[in-house]
Design a protein around this motif. Structure first.
Motif, short mmCIF file in Angstrom:
data_model
loop_
_atom_site.label_atom_id
_atom_site.label_comp_id
_atom_site.label_asym_id
_atom_site.label_seq_id
_atom_site.Cartn_x
_atom_site.Cartn_y
_atom_site.Cartn_z
N ASP A 80 -113.26 -47.33 -72.17
CA ASP A 80 -112.30 -48.43 -72.18
C ASP A 80 -111.75 -48.67 -73.58
OD1 ASP A 80 -112.56 -48.82 -69.46
OD2 ASP A 80 -114.02 -50.45 -69.65
N ASP A 131 -117.02 -46.78 -75.82
CA ASP A 131 -116.90 -46.32 -74.45
C ASP A 131 -115.45 -45.97 -74.12
OD1 ASP A 131 -115.52 -48.74 -73.92
OD2 ASP A 131 -117.27 -49.70 -73.03
N THR A 177 -121.03 -52.09 -84.30
CA THR A 177 -121.65 -53.39 -84.05
C THR A 177 -120.80 -54.28 -83.16
OG1 THR A 177 -120.67 -54.28 -86.07
CG2 THR A 177 -122.89 -53.33 -86.25
N ARG A 178 -119.56 -53.86 -82.90
CA ARG A 178 -118.65 -54.67 -82.07
C ARG A 178 -118.33 -53.97 -80.75
NH1 ARG A 178 -113.80 -56.71 -85.85
NH2 ARG A 178 -113.51 -58.00 -83.99
N ARG A 179 -119.27 -53.13 -80.29
CA ARG A 179 -119.03 -52.37 -79.06
C ARG A 179 -118.84 -53.26 -77.84
NH1 ARG A 179 -123.02 -49.40 -81.12
NH2 ARG A 179 -124.59 -50.08 -79.62
N ASP A 180 -119.40 -54.45 -77.86
CA ASP A 180 -119.28 -55.34 -76.70
C ASP A 180 -117.95 -56.09 -76.66
OD1 ASP A 180 -121.80 -54.59 -75.87
OD2 ASP A 180 -122.81 -56.27 -76.86
N GLU A 181 -117.14 -55.93 -77.70
CA GLU A 181 -115.83 -56.59 -77.73
C GLU A 181 -114.75 -55.63 -77.23
OE1 GLU A 181 -114.88 -58.30 -81.54
OE2 GLU A 181 -117.01 -58.40 -82.07
N GLY A 236 -114.70 -52.92 -80.29
CA GLY A 236 -115.05 -51.89 -79.33
C GLY A 236 -115.87 -50.76 -79.92
N SER A 264 -117.98 -45.18 -85.79
CA SER A 264 -118.17 -46.53 -86.30
C SER A 264 -118.18 -46.50 -87.82
CB SER A 264 -119.49 -47.10 -85.78
OG SER A 264 -120.59 -46.48 -86.43
#
Length: 240
Positions: A162, A160, A46-50, A43, A18
């Motif tokens: 993905d 992750d 701080t943008r891991r959920d995108e 991804g 990151s």
């Protein structure tokens, strides 16, 4: 540069790590008078959920350049390492405003879908080991990068599987040398001596109209983390 302050720099991180990858570079570059901007790619961090998408990655870079230029009133030096270098090349090919130069580090290879897939498998295997990077650094990463480098690698969280697959699929679909041919600012292809991704460094440098190749006499693919002082000194010279 005369009495003008040094240009701001945007640093784009590599795969799975990151923006905290650059924690060791920030104070060194700020000591030279540079403002430092470190976006997270989709991804990651701080943008891991995108989800990681090519469009989102390019927007992250161009947005960081725009913010840096607005905050400082100056054009920007764009620097990317590994995945970040490939994304920076692809973003700079669109000729966004305010990019004064590009340094693409440890990324001088055109991946195909097969090689990108194999590289992704290797990265996922590394991160699946007991005490591996996704688990607070672990002994293996500390051995490779040192305590500070390992902490910088994982401090912002790790992407992750993905995101890894999506990122590698994106760069495999790009033609990085064609992108370099469209970039009209000075381009430095910066390779560490023992980087496994320097296979096509000469053709990358030649592809850029104002390109040059700089090969360090030291360092692995993760030299910014493992040898931050030496690597950042080389970066400062490349930006001079």
């Amino acid at each position: 540069m005369g009495d003008q302050p040094a240009r701001p720099v945007v640093l784009v991180h590599g795969l799975r790590t990151s923006a905290t990858m650059w924690d060791q570079q920030r104070p060194i570059l700020e000591a030279t008078g540079r403002a430092v901007f470190t976006p997270d790619l989709p991804g990651h961090g701080t943008r891991r959920d995108e989800p990681f998408t090519p469009e989102g990655a390019v927007a992250a870079v161009s947005g960081a350049v725009a913010r840096a230029a607005a905050a400082t009133g100056r054009d920007v030096d764009l620097v990317g390492c590994s995945l970040g270098g490939m994304v920076a090349i692809h973003a700079a090919a669109d000729r966004p405003p305010h990019v004064a130069s590009l340094v693409a580090a440890n990324c001088a290879v055109q991946p195909g879908r097969r090689t990108a897939g194999l590289y992704g498998l290797a990265i996922r295997a590394l991160h699946g080991l007991p005490g591996a990077p996704a688990r607070s650094g672990g002994p293996l990463l500390r051995r490779l990068l040192g305590e500070s480098g390992a902490l910088a690698y994982v401090r912002g969280g790790t992407a992750d599987d993905d995101a890894v697959r999506a990122a590698l699929g994106a760069v495999a679909a790009w033609d990085l040398r064609a992108d370099l041919a469209r970039i009209d600012v000075p381009v430095t292809i910066l390779s560490s001596r023992f980087d496994q991704l320097r296979l096509q460094e000469r053709s990358f440098a030649v592809a850029a109209p104002r390109g040059r190749l700089v090969v360090l006499d030291h360092g692995t693919h993760l030299a910014p983390l493992a040898e931050p002082d030496r690597w950042t000194a080389a970066l400062v010279r490349a930006l001079a």
